[in-house]
Design a protein around this motif. Sequence first.
Motif, PDB file in Angstrom:
ATOM      1  N   GLY A   1       0.795  -1.223   0.000  1.00 15.90           N
ATOM      2  CA  GLY A   1       0.000   0.000   0.000  1.00 15.90           C
ATOM      3  C   GLY A   1       0.832   1.280   0.000  1.00 15.90           C
ATOM      4  O   GLY A   1       0.304   2.372  -0.119  1.00 15.90           O
TER       5      GLY A   1
ATOM      6  N   ARG B   1      -0.048  -5.563   6.797  1.00 17.88           N
ATOM      7  CA  ARG B   1      -0.282  -4.922   5.506  1.00 17.88           C
ATOM      8  C   ARG B   1      -1.419  -3.915   5.589  1.00 17.88           C
ATOM      9  O   ARG B   1      -1.377  -2.852   4.964  1.00 17.88           O
ATOM     10  CB  ARG B   1      -0.603  -6.003   4.466  1.00 17.88           C
ATOM     11  CG  ARG B   1      -0.756  -5.482   3.078  1.00 17.88           C
ATOM     12  CD  ARG B   1      -1.031  -6.589   2.106  1.00 17.88           C
ATOM     13  NE  ARG B   1      -2.359  -7.168   2.289  1.00 17.88           N
ATOM     14  CZ  ARG B   1      -2.833  -8.168   1.587  1.00 17.88           C
ATOM     15  NH1 ARG B   1      -2.078  -8.734   0.646  1.00 17.88           N
ATOM     16  NH2 ARG B   1      -4.033  -8.641   1.784  1.00 17.88           N
ATOM     17  N   ALA B   2      -2.452  -4.264   6.375  1.00 16.02           N
ATOM     18  CA  ALA B   2      -3.589  -3.351   6.485  1.00 16.02           C
ATOM     19  C   ALA B   2      -3.271  -2.174   7.411  1.00 16.02           C
ATOM     20  O   ALA B   2      -3.717  -1.060   7.174  1.00 16.02           O
ATOM     21  CB  ALA B   2      -4.811  -4.117   6.997  1.00 16.02           C
TER      22      ALA B   2
ATOM     23  N   LEU C   1      -0.975   1.370   6.539  1.00 13.38           N
ATOM     24  CA  LEU C   1      -1.538   2.572   5.934  1.00 13.38           C
ATOM     25  C   LEU C   1      -2.200   3.468   6.980  1.00 13.38           C
ATOM     26  O   LEU C   1      -2.791   4.479   6.631  1.00 13.38           O
ATOM     27  CB  LEU C   1      -2.542   2.193   4.849  1.00 13.38           C
ATOM     28  CG  LEU C   1      -1.897   1.543   3.629  1.00 13.38           C
ATOM     29  CD1 LEU C   1      -2.957   1.147   2.614  1.00 13.38           C
ATOM     30  CD2 LEU C   1      -0.918   2.510   2.983  1.00 13.38           C
TER      31      LEU C   1
ATOM     32  N   LEU D   1      -5.976  -1.429  -0.568  1.00 18.20           N
ATOM     33  CA  LEU D   1      -4.703  -0.816  -0.182  1.00 18.20           C
ATOM     34  C   LEU D   1      -4.369   0.386  -1.063  1.00 18.20           C
ATOM     35  O   LEU D   1      -3.231   0.839  -1.083  1.00 18.20           O
ATOM     36  CB  LEU D   1      -3.588  -1.857  -0.247  1.00 18.20           C
ATOM     37  CG  LEU D   1      -3.738  -2.986   0.795  1.00 18.20           C
ATOM     38  CD1 LEU D   1      -2.819  -4.135   0.485  1.00 18.20           C
ATOM     39  CD2 LEU D   1      -3.480  -2.461   2.197  1.00 18.20           C
ATOM     40  N   GLY D   2      -5.344   0.862  -1.807  1.00 21.55           N
ATOM     41  CA  GLY D   2      -5.168   2.137  -2.484  1.00 21.55           C
ATOM     42  C   GLY D   2      -4.909   2.080  -3.971  1.00 21.55           C
ATOM     43  O   GLY D   2      -4.754   3.121  -4.603  1.00 21.55           O
ATOM     44  N   GLU D   3      -4.866   0.866  -4.553  1.00 23.96           N
ATOM     45  CA  GLU D   3      -4.601   0.799  -5.989  1.00 23.96           C
ATOM     46  C   GLU D   3      -5.910   0.959  -6.772  1.00 23.96           C
ATOM     47  O   GLU D   3      -6.992   0.707  -6.268  1.00 23.96           O
ATOM     48  CB  GLU D   3      -3.957  -0.545  -6.339  1.00 23.96           C
ATOM     49  CG  GLU D   3      -2.583  -0.740  -5.720  1.00 23.96           C
ATOM     50  CD  GLU D   3      -1.543   0.266  -6.235  1.00 23.96           C
ATOM     51  OE1 GLU D   3      -1.748   0.851  -7.312  1.00 23.96           O
ATOM     52  OE2 GLU D   3      -0.533   0.466  -5.534  1.00 23.96           O
TER      53      GLU D   3
END
Lengths: 364, 289, 269
Positions: free
Chosen positions: A104, A151-152, A155, C166-168
């Motif tokens: 991300g 991973r979450a 961000l 995740l923003g993609e």
Amino acid sequence: MTITEKTMIEFRDVHKYYGDYHALRGINGTIRAGEFFSLLGPSGCGKTTLLRTIAGFEDISSGVIMIDGKDMADVAPNARPTNMVFQSYAIFPHMSVAENVGFGLRRDPRSKADKARAVEEALDMVGLRGFGARAAHALSGGQRQRVALARALILKPKVLLLDEPLSALDKKMREHMQVELIKLQRQVGITFILVTHDQEEALVMSDRVAVMFEGEIAQLADPETLYRRPNSKQVADFIGTMNFIPVTVLSEAGDTVEIEAKGLGRVSLDASLAPPVRGESPVVGMRPETLTLLYDDQKAAERETEGVIDEVIYFGDMTYYDVYLGGTDVEVRLSMRNVPGRPVLEVGTKVRVAWSPSALVLFR
Amino acid sequence: MASSQGKEARTGWLLISPPAIYALLLLAAPLATVLIYSVLTGGRGEIGLPFTLSNFAELFQKPIYQSVMLRSLYVSLAVTFVTVVLAYPIAYFVSFHVSPSKKALWLFLITIPFWTSYVIRVALWRTILGYEGIVDSALINIGVINEPLNILSNGMLSMIITLSHAYAPFAVLPIFVSLEKVDRSLLEAGQDLGESRLMTFIRVTLPLTMPGVIAAVLIVFIPTVGDYVTPELIGGGKVPLIANLIESQMLKIRDQAQGSAIAVAAMFVVGMVSLVFVLLNRRFLGGQK
Amino acid sequence: MKKAPFLGGYAILYLLFLYGPIIILPLFAFNDGRIVAFPLNGFTTRWFTEMFADAQLKKALLNSLTIALSSATLATVLGVFAARATVRYRWPGKPAALGLIMVPLVLPEMIVAMALLVVLLSIGIPLSIFTIILGHVLICMPFAVAILTSAFQSLDRSLEEASLDLGETQWSTFRLIVLPLVMPGILSSFLITFTISIDEFIISNFLGSGQPILSVYIFGQFRFPAKVPSMLALGTLLVLFSICMLAIAEYFRRRGIAKTGGKDTGGFL
């Protein structure tokens, strides 16, 4: 950060249809900033759908979802301040652990070194320090889940969404991760929303729980209220074990309701504690642990009733007894802790059962 | 709700349109053209109105058409029968008697020949079966025969051998897949209930794998009906099949209407035979449920 | 595994039947005699020399490579569209559209070729290598769609959602997640359609305008007994080439399965 009264997510009459199927039927409610919130219900109750509408993977048919004061109607998943841990974890199989965790950050303007440090910190936070170079497909179930969490969280979302994250793990691992998740939530201090069909998991982990049946929220409360003061028979039955005893309402004056319960006799209850009237045939509910067997010359603190043991279920630390109350066909289950000097009783034994009127919940 | 479903449908259509439009323009439109041509009046290199059924009438009147059609059917049914009967035991062997780790290798071995130049494979049979070819010379050399057999002179037989070889792997794969799906405990149950292994095979395995057999039949039958190379190379053009007939009508006699009628008739025959097998398959599937 | 001597013996015979003609290729490609018959006359490489000196053959090979590269690329690209559309999205008319694309699998090739030819001639498009490519794409597409559909099916939908989450964007998700994960399927589709195109005879024969095409050229050469040995030499090389292509295709297919963490369910279409 502790739980505040600040609202993070607000649902206003949210509906969702799939063709003719009415999946969400008017969801209302708020989720506070910094709380650990669970959506609990049997499969098909709409809890996952509701979670996916927060993430933006599902459009809603009508109503409003606000996150942090903003209407999410036209906001794509990639622009929402939420991040998700998927049921399957959705670890990108062609990337290393570090690449997964740092996925991300691709659009992040920070330098490469800064990003690498952020990845290392995130891995550290979930207890996977030094795992960065591993191939993602070589991880165990528990490790995959940690990667998904890191991973979450990297961000720094305002809300972390967890879709049945523990269902793929074995019992031991699941209990371990429950504790870890609670600690993690306290550490990062953001709102966690957990979807689960496991009532025990919801009670253990959450600050508040929304119990859902057939596309509606049946009760939204903290675990203790949910357990001790369920607002319907359905909720009471779904969460833990509850004995239901048919009653007749004798009189009602002010806040006091006089009832005659089969096997228990006359009881006065505080009506202000009873759930709303639904027009069902009245019953009282009592949890197994609110009933106690009296040994020898023990005296009941409040009320006692005679009974006969019909079934004995031995659990090691506990024993469950099914007992016929006061010469009637009303049977209740009660649980007794097995402590030294207290023998496990046999079927057919005549016993005295202690109970307390304040532990009764009246459904009518 | 309507909006998200509509959006999904739009994206789906958008994505499918390049391949679908391609198939529409280069397959559906040409096939429709052939269908229309078949009821037009044709001549040498010409085609036009009026609409007529005489092209189809001609198929029934001229014995050459019927004999070629029947020969094609005969050859491809024979090839289908031979390939499927030969393929079943090998599929059974790989599925039941080869260890799981080696199954992929066996399938690989069986399919490799299929991926080597079709024309060369067919042509090789010419040198194998031909007058004083490999079979003849080998047998004469070891003294089994004195005179060349010249199997190639028997056009039909040679074609059946060649095509059976060419389509063999096609038949093995679907049968293998259906055998793999057979629940092994059913077979143990069959034997447990007192059936011999042979009877278990006949009463349990064979019926369960019938869909695979039918698929194998279709997968061999359809392309062999339309085969062009084998009659040319093996039959030396003396025993034409449907494809050669269509070619000569279209390109040598240049009667596109008549050629189209043959093509339509061929599609009809293939369709009918396939339909029979598909219906057979339904019966077997229905019997299972 | 249970012992089955009878079936095992049959399996060996069956493989001999399958491979018999292919074993003959190298046997007589190196045999010092123009007549393809026993007994063998000793070792030679002159058929290979003769083959390499054949200018027409080189042209044919070049044309075939052009055709196969273009057809395999186009068929695979169109296959990606079709596979993505069928696996990922729900839309009305799916069975019909997919059925149409897969029709060449169940139609005698001669009919496909003639139908195309009739239309091309009637609208006056001159036959060329281009028209052969048009036909090859048509018959390669069903194979590409079959291979790619299974590749796209083994892709977990939540991987894409995770990337969006995740923003993609949709497009960058396709590029970063979907494409790398189906790449083995794409390569395998490309290699198999390439092989099909190289081998194909009927369309190459009828939709071309007389330029030499490999399969058509081989077909023609086999009519002259004197040319047969050098064709066997060519055949030997082609067999080797096909085996390499297949092995590579299979390798990529398996790697794709391993990557996405799926289970091997057979293969070879």
